[in-house]
Design a protein around this motif. Sequence first.
Motif, PDB file in Angstrom:
ATOM      1  N   VAL A 141       0.974  -1.229  -0.221  1.00  0.00           N
ATOM      2  CA  VAL A 141       0.112   0.140  -0.387  1.00  0.00           C
ATOM      3  C   VAL A 141       1.145   1.313   0.168  1.00  0.00           C
ATOM      4  N   THR A 142       0.648   1.666  -0.758  1.00  0.00           N
ATOM      5  CA  THR A 142       1.180   3.303  -1.121  1.00  0.00           C
ATOM      6  C   THR A 142       0.873   4.651  -0.628  1.00  0.00           C
ATOM      7  N   SER A 143       0.652   5.472  -1.117  1.00  0.00           N
ATOM      8  CA  SER A 143       0.441   6.828  -0.380  1.00  0.00           C
ATOM      9  C   SER A 143      -0.504   7.136  -1.352  1.00  0.00           C
ATOM     10  N   ASN A 144      -0.992   6.474  -2.456  1.00  0.00           N
ATOM     11  CA  ASN A 144      -1.592   6.899  -3.772  1.00  0.00           C
ATOM     12  C   ASN A 144      -2.430   5.366  -4.063  1.00  0.00           C
ATOM     13  N   ALA A 145      -1.691   3.874  -3.661  1.00  0.00           N
ATOM     14  CA  ALA A 145      -1.657   3.119  -4.898  1.00  0.00           C
ATOM     15  C   ALA A 145      -1.787   1.941  -3.888  1.00  0.00           C
ATOM     16  N   ILE A 146      -2.305   0.599  -4.538  1.00  0.00           N
ATOM     17  CA  ILE A 146      -2.409  -0.918  -4.246  1.00  0.00           C
ATOM     18  C   ILE A 146      -2.113  -1.275  -4.571  1.00  0.00           C
ATOM     19  N   GLN A 147      -1.546  -2.226  -4.884  1.00  0.00           N
ATOM     20  CA  GLN A 147      -0.567  -2.794  -5.331  1.00  0.00           C
ATOM     21  C   GLN A 147      -0.823  -4.981  -4.999  1.00  0.00           C
ATOM     22  N   ILE A 148      -1.180  -5.466  -5.032  1.00  0.00           N
ATOM     23  CA  ILE A 148      -1.619  -6.727  -5.196  1.00  0.00           C
ATOM     24  C   ILE A 148      -0.109  -7.941  -6.028  1.00  0.00           C
TER      25      ILE A 148
END
Length: 267
Positions: A141-148
Motif C-alpha cells: 500500500v503506497t500513498s495513493n495505490a495498492i499493488q497486489i
Amino acid sequence: MDIITSIIYIVLFIIMMAFVFSIGMLRRYMPKREVLLVLAVAFFIGAIGGAFFLEPIYQELPAMASAVESNMPNNEETLYLDLSSSIDTNQLRSDLSSMEGFKSFDETSVSIPMWSFNEQEHAYFDSIVGNIDSHYEKYNVTSNAIQIDLAENYTASEALKSFSDWYKLVYDDTISYAQIHAVLVIDSSKLNDFEDALLQKGVVASHIEGPIQDSVNNTNASMLSDLEFTLVCGGIGVIVAIIGIYMDSVVPAYRRFRKFLNTKRKR
C-alpha cells in the motif's frame, strides 16, 4: 539502412577524403602560411562528410549488434508489460502463445490507483487488504495505490474481481481502472514479431531484458555522441590532408629505407 546504401555512403566519404588528399598535395604550390587554411578546409570537409555519410551508418551499430544476438541459439528476451485492466489477458495469452518463439506469459501483479491516503486511511488499507482474499499473499500500500502480487494459478481478473466486490460493499463505488503487470518470455530471434503483435493491441513493453537488449545498451553506452563523432571525422580529414602535404617527403624516404634494407640483405 540497407547494405547498398551504406556502401554508397562509405564510397562518397572516401571520395571526399581523396579530394582532401589532393588538396594537401598542392601544398608545395602554396605559400607556407596557407597550410593552416588547408588543414581547416580538410577538417571542415571531413566533419561534413562524416555527419552526412558516416553518421547514419554509425547510428545503426546498435541494430547490427542486436541482429547478431538475435541469431544466437537459445537466447531469450524477457518483456515486462503494463496492461490496462480493460485488456482481455486470456485472449492476449492465447494470441501470443500461438506465435512461434513463445516461451511463457505470466501475470505477476495488479496495481489499483486510489486517492491520496492520509495516515489513518493508509494504516486501514495496510491492515485490511490481506483479509479481502486469501490469495493476497503479498501486497503493498503506497500513498495513493495498492499493488497486489498474484499467487500461483491466480489471475489478475480474479484478484480485481475480489477487490472490486469488497470495495463496492464497503464504499458503494466501483474501481474504474487498474493496471496488470505481466512478464512475457520469448525467443530472441522473434523479438520484432512479438513487439509488432503487441503494438497492434496498443501494448508497448515498459522494460526488456535479455541478450539483445544488453547488446543494444552496451553499444549505446560505448558510442560517441553526434558532435564527438563529427569531430573525429574532421580529425580524419586533417590526418589525410597531412599525409598529402608530406607525401613528397614520405615517398622518397620510404624508397631509401627499402633500398637500405635490400642492400643489407645482400651483404
